[in-house]
Write a protein that holds these residues in place. Structure first.
Motif, PDB file in Angstrom:
ATOM      1  N   ALA A  49     -35.199 -53.312  19.951  1.00  0.00           N
ATOM      2  CA  ALA A  49     -34.048 -53.320  18.861  1.00  0.00           C
ATOM      3  C   ALA A  49     -34.732 -53.379  17.503  1.00  0.00           C
ATOM      4  CB  ALA A  49     -33.228 -54.465  19.312  1.00  0.00           C
ATOM      5  N   GLY A  50     -35.789 -54.009  17.252  1.00  0.00           N
ATOM      6  CA  GLY A  50     -36.398 -54.396  15.962  1.00  0.00           C
ATOM      7  C   GLY A  50     -36.844 -53.022  15.366  1.00  0.00           C
ATOM      8  N   VAL A  51     -36.890 -51.895  16.193  1.00  0.00           N
ATOM      9  CA  VAL A  51     -37.165 -50.470  15.499  1.00  0.00           C
ATOM     10  C   VAL A  51     -35.995 -49.658  15.718  1.00  0.00           C
ATOM     11  CG1 VAL A  51     -39.826 -50.622  15.914  1.00  0.00           C
ATOM     12  CG2 VAL A  51     -38.319 -49.884  17.578  1.00  0.00           C
ATOM     13  N   GLY A  52     -34.847 -50.081  15.909  1.00  0.00           N
ATOM     14  CA  GLY A  52     -33.702 -49.518  15.976  1.00  0.00           C
ATOM     15  C   GLY A  52     -33.069 -48.927  17.290  1.00  0.00           C
ATOM     16  N   PHE A  53     -33.720 -49.154  18.352  1.00  0.00           N
ATOM     17  CA  PHE A  53     -33.384 -48.920  19.717  1.00  0.00           C
ATOM     18  C   PHE A  53     -32.488 -49.997  20.361  1.00  0.00           C
ATOM     19  CE2 PHE A  53     -34.109 -47.830  24.267  1.00  0.00           C
ATOM     20  CZ  PHE A  53     -33.877 -46.474  24.238  1.00  0.00           C
ATOM     21  N   ASP A  54     -31.252 -49.517  19.887  1.00  0.00           N
ATOM     22  CA  ASP A  54     -30.182 -50.809  20.056  1.00  0.00           C
ATOM     23  C   ASP A  54     -28.828 -50.240  20.103  1.00  0.00           C
ATOM     24  OD1 ASP A  54     -29.450 -53.123  21.223  1.00  0.00           O
ATOM     25  OD2 ASP A  54     -29.561 -54.254  19.009  1.00  0.00           O
ATOM     26  N   TRP A  55     -28.035 -50.750  20.869  1.00  0.00           N
ATOM     27  CA  TRP A  55     -26.468 -50.483  20.522  1.00  0.00           C
ATOM     28  C   TRP A  55     -25.776 -51.261  19.471  1.00  0.00           C
ATOM     29  CZ3 TRP A  55     -27.398 -50.669  26.104  1.00  0.00           C
ATOM     30  CH2 TRP A  55     -27.331 -49.304  26.868  1.00  0.00           C
ATOM     31  N   PRO A  56     -25.021 -50.995  18.619  1.00  0.00           N
ATOM     32  CA  PRO A  56     -24.466 -51.590  17.584  1.00  0.00           C
ATOM     33  C   PRO A  56     -23.707 -52.610  17.896  1.00  0.00           C
ATOM     34  CG  PRO A  56     -23.208 -49.508  17.952  1.00  0.00           C
ATOM     35  CD  PRO A  56     -24.384 -49.503  18.862  1.00  0.00           C
ATOM     36  N   ASP A  57     -23.054 -52.947  19.046  1.00  0.00           N
ATOM     37  CA  ASP A  57     -22.366 -54.008  19.446  1.00  0.00           C
ATOM     38  C   ASP A  57     -22.510 -54.183  21.106  1.00  0.00           C
ATOM     39  OD1 ASP A  57     -20.590 -52.265  20.464  1.00  0.00           O
ATOM     40  OD2 ASP A  57     -19.555 -52.024  18.832  1.00  0.00           O
ATOM     41  N   ALA A  58     -21.925 -55.332  21.343  1.00  0.00           N
ATOM     42  CA  ALA A  58     -21.735 -55.422  22.804  1.00  0.00           C
ATOM     43  C   ALA A  58     -21.135 -54.418  23.939  1.00  0.00           C
ATOM     44  CB  ALA A  58     -21.374 -56.902  23.349  1.00  0.00           C
ATOM     45  N   GLN A  59     -20.395 -53.796  23.287  1.00  0.00           N
ATOM     46  CA  GLN A  59     -19.587 -52.678  24.324  1.00  0.00           C
ATOM     47  C   GLN A  59     -20.505 -51.801  25.021  1.00  0.00           C
ATOM     48  OE1 GLN A  59     -16.378 -53.046  24.687  1.00  0.00           O
ATOM     49  NE2 GLN A  59     -16.511 -51.305  26.322  1.00  0.00           N
ATOM     50  N   GLY A  60     -21.590 -51.187  24.322  1.00  0.00           N
ATOM     51  CA  GLY A  60     -22.263 -50.503  24.931  1.00  0.00           C
ATOM     52  C   GLY A  60     -23.029 -51.271  26.220  1.00  0.00           C
ATOM     53  N   PRO A  61     -23.887 -52.082  25.884  1.00  0.00           N
ATOM     54  CA  PRO A  61     -24.303 -52.979  27.304  1.00  0.00           C
ATOM     55  C   PRO A  61     -23.474 -53.280  28.328  1.00  0.00           C
ATOM     56  CG  PRO A  61     -25.410 -53.900  25.025  1.00  0.00           C
ATOM     57  CD  PRO A  61     -24.111 -52.963  24.481  1.00  0.00           C
ATOM     58  N   LEU A  62     -22.131 -53.609  27.777  1.00  0.00           N
ATOM     59  CA  LEU A  62     -21.048 -53.964  28.840  1.00  0.00           C
ATOM     60  C   LEU A  62     -20.758 -52.491  29.796  1.00  0.00           C
ATOM     61  CD1 LEU A  62     -18.923 -55.684  30.170  1.00  0.00           C
ATOM     62  CD2 LEU A  62     -17.425 -54.967  28.260  1.00  0.00           C
ATOM     63  N   GLU A  63     -20.618 -51.503  29.095  1.00  0.00           N
ATOM     64  CA  GLU A  63     -20.683 -50.233  29.866  1.00  0.00           C
ATOM     65  C   GLU A  63     -21.699 -49.932  30.586  1.00  0.00           C
ATOM     66  OE1 GLU A  63     -17.722 -48.401  30.031  1.00  0.00           O
ATOM     67  OE2 GLU A  63     -16.714 -49.974  28.697  1.00  0.00           O
ATOM     68  N   LYS A  64     -22.914 -50.355  30.195  1.00  0.00           N
ATOM     69  CA  LYS A  64     -24.129 -49.973  30.929  1.00  0.00           C
ATOM     70  C   LYS A  64     -24.131 -51.020  32.135  1.00  0.00           C
ATOM     71  CE  LYS A  64     -28.174 -48.176  31.597  1.00  0.00           C
ATOM     72  NZ  LYS A  64     -28.417 -46.779  31.793  1.00  0.00           N
ATOM     73  N   VAL A  65     -23.689 -52.174  32.203  1.00  0.00           N
ATOM     74  CA  VAL A  65     -23.555 -53.057  33.013  1.00  0.00           C
ATOM     75  C   VAL A  65     -22.697 -52.394  34.241  1.00  0.00           C
ATOM     76  CG1 VAL A  65     -22.670 -55.370  34.012  1.00  0.00           C
ATOM     77  CG2 VAL A  65     -24.086 -55.144  32.223  1.00  0.00           C
ATOM     78  N   LYS A  66     -21.392 -52.045  33.869  1.00  0.00           N
ATOM     79  CA  LYS A  66     -20.507 -51.186  34.723  1.00  0.00           C
ATOM     80  C   LYS A  66     -21.167 -50.210  35.404  1.00  0.00           C
ATOM     81  CE  LYS A  66     -16.377 -52.574  32.130  1.00  0.00           C
ATOM     82  NZ  LYS A  66     -15.300 -52.143  31.276  1.00  0.00           N
ATOM     83  N   GLU A  67     -22.012 -49.423  34.765  1.00  0.00           N
ATOM     84  CA  GLU A  67     -22.732 -48.043  35.214  1.00  0.00           C
ATOM     85  C   GLU A  67     -23.644 -48.420  36.167  1.00  0.00           C
ATOM     86  OE1 GLU A  67     -25.982 -45.122  33.670  1.00  0.00           O
ATOM     87  OE2 GLU A  67     -24.636 -45.664  32.252  1.00  0.00           O
ATOM     88  N   GLU A  68     -24.492 -49.681  35.822  1.00  0.00           N
ATOM     89  CA  GLU A  68     -25.573 -50.104  36.884  1.00  0.00           C
ATOM     90  C   GLU A  68     -24.826 -50.736  38.228  1.00  0.00           C
ATOM     91  OE1 GLU A  68     -28.336 -49.159  36.766  1.00  0.00           O
ATOM     92  OE2 GLU A  68     -28.658 -48.719  34.683  1.00  0.00           O
ATOM     93  N   THR A  69     -23.641 -51.105  38.161  1.00  0.00           N
ATOM     94  CA  THR A  69     -22.952 -51.814  39.224  1.00  0.00           C
ATOM     95  C   THR A  69     -22.392 -50.767  40.146  1.00  0.00           C
ATOM     96  OG1 THR A  69     -22.184 -53.806  37.887  1.00  0.00           O
ATOM     97  CG2 THR A  69     -21.071 -53.475  40.042  1.00  0.00           C
ATOM     98  N   ALA A  70     -22.017 -49.747  39.544  1.00  0.00           N
ATOM     99  CA  ALA A  70     -21.328 -48.338  40.471  1.00  0.00           C
ATOM    100  C   ALA A  70     -22.723 -47.896  41.123  1.00  0.00           C
ATOM    101  CB  ALA A  70     -20.769 -47.605  39.523  1.00  0.00           C
ATOM    102  N   GLU A  71     -23.841 -47.734  40.498  1.00  0.00           N
ATOM    103  CA  GLU A  71     -24.909 -47.134  41.038  1.00  0.00           C
ATOM    104  C   GLU A  71     -25.370 -47.916  42.199  1.00  0.00           C
ATOM    105  OE1 GLU A  71     -28.114 -46.305  38.112  1.00  0.00           O
ATOM    106  OE2 GLU A  71     -26.738 -45.035  36.997  1.00  0.00           O
ATOM    107  N   LEU A  72     -25.349 -49.386  41.925  1.00  0.00           N
ATOM    108  CA  LEU A  72     -25.823 -50.163  43.030  1.00  0.00           C
ATOM    109  C   LEU A  72     -24.819 -50.031  44.271  1.00  0.00           C
ATOM    110  CD1 LEU A  72     -27.494 -52.703  44.236  1.00  0.00           C
ATOM    111  CD2 LEU A  72     -26.049 -54.199  43.029  1.00  0.00           C
TER     112      LEU A  72
END
Length: 277
Positions: A170-193
């Motif tokens: 995140a310190g070099v800019g590789f990051d979502w702007p807010d928590a919504q991106g990580p939340l969608e990623k959690v849902k995606e990973e849950t579906a894959e599991l």
């Protein structure tokens, strides 16, 4: 990590202008720790025999005990554990003095200079705040080609390692702007599991392990974006489960319920009753 001007005492007011800065006079209370260790090394055979290698296990133990004291929040416990860790830091400095490698002054000076570099908005010659991130500055210090993720100790606990890797990226800019991106990623990973659990063949555990790891990593990232320490969150969850399960055991004992034979349905009713209480 960010700092702003006008917050707290200005450290520069205690020092001559750069580059002719001189160290702030040593704090007497902290200096006494060094005096104590020098005396111990001179007069106690056990303390004299200690080396960097022999002290390493105790240093790790004291750091973990301090971490636990921070979790508990008891001021007396925290004071004592800080003292224990300070003793080990003093030991390492005194050993460095004895070997002619460094002393308390050079250790403190190196710390000061590092903080000056990493807070250009506070200690730089320019009055304009430097908006470059902490991790970006650290990467510059490590030199070209060092890599953003280099330098993290491999012994870090996996949960903390995930958090620090994400902070570095995140310190070099590789990051979502807010928590919504990580939340969608959690849902995606849950579906894959879920797909992997349905399709996995007997004995094929690696793919399941990978999906569990991806989900955990995504949850750590979500916690980071919500400014939640994932370790503290898990510690609270562990404590909550421990309290409730011990409550179930007490309730079962009061009612003569054999937990080993009661079955999940009955134990779940006890669990819900404990939660309501």
């Amino acid at each position: 990590m960010q700092c702003e001007k006008g917050v707290g005492p200005d450290y520069r007011s205690q020092m001559p202008p750069h580059p002719s800065r001189k160290p702030v006079p040593t704090d007497v209370a902290l200096a006494r720790a060094l005096v104590l260790v020098r005396d111990l090394r001179a007069r106690c055979p056990w303390d004299h025999a200690q080396t960097r290698a022999t002290l390493r296990p105790y240093l790790v133990e004291e750091a973990l005990e301090l971490d636990q004291a921070l979790q508990h929040g008891d001021p007396t416990e925290l004071r004592d554990e800080l003292g224990d860790l300070l003793l080990h830091l003093a030991f390492q400095i005194v050993i460095g003095e004895e070997r002619g490698e460094f002393d308390a002054e050079s250790v403190t000076r190196a710390l000061e200079e590092k903080m000056w570099r990493r807070h250009p908005q506070l200690f730089g010659d320019s009055k304009t705040p430097d908006h470059e991130g902490w991790e970006r500055i650290k990467r510059k210090e490590r030199g070209p080609g060092s890599g953003t993720l280099r330098g993290l100790p491999p012994s870090l606990p996996p949960l903390l390692m995930a958090h620090r890797l994400q902070e570095r990226a995140a310190g070099v800019g590789f990051d979502w702007p807010d928590a919504q991106g990580p939340l969608e990623k959690v849902k995606e990973e849950t579906a894959e599991l879920e797909v992997e659990m349905r399709d996995a063949k007997s004995g094929m555990r690696d793919s399941l392990q990978d999906e569990i790891g991806d989900l955990l990593f995504a949850i750590v990232n979500l916690a980071r974006k919500l400014a939640i320490d994932p370790r503290a969150a898990l510690e609270r969850a562990n404590d909550k489960f421990k309290r409730r399960f011990e409550g179930v055991e007490r309730l079962a004992a009061e009612r003569g319920v054999d937990m080993g034979r009661a079955g999940l349905e009955e134990l779940d009713r006890l669990w819900d009753e404990v939660k309501r209480r």
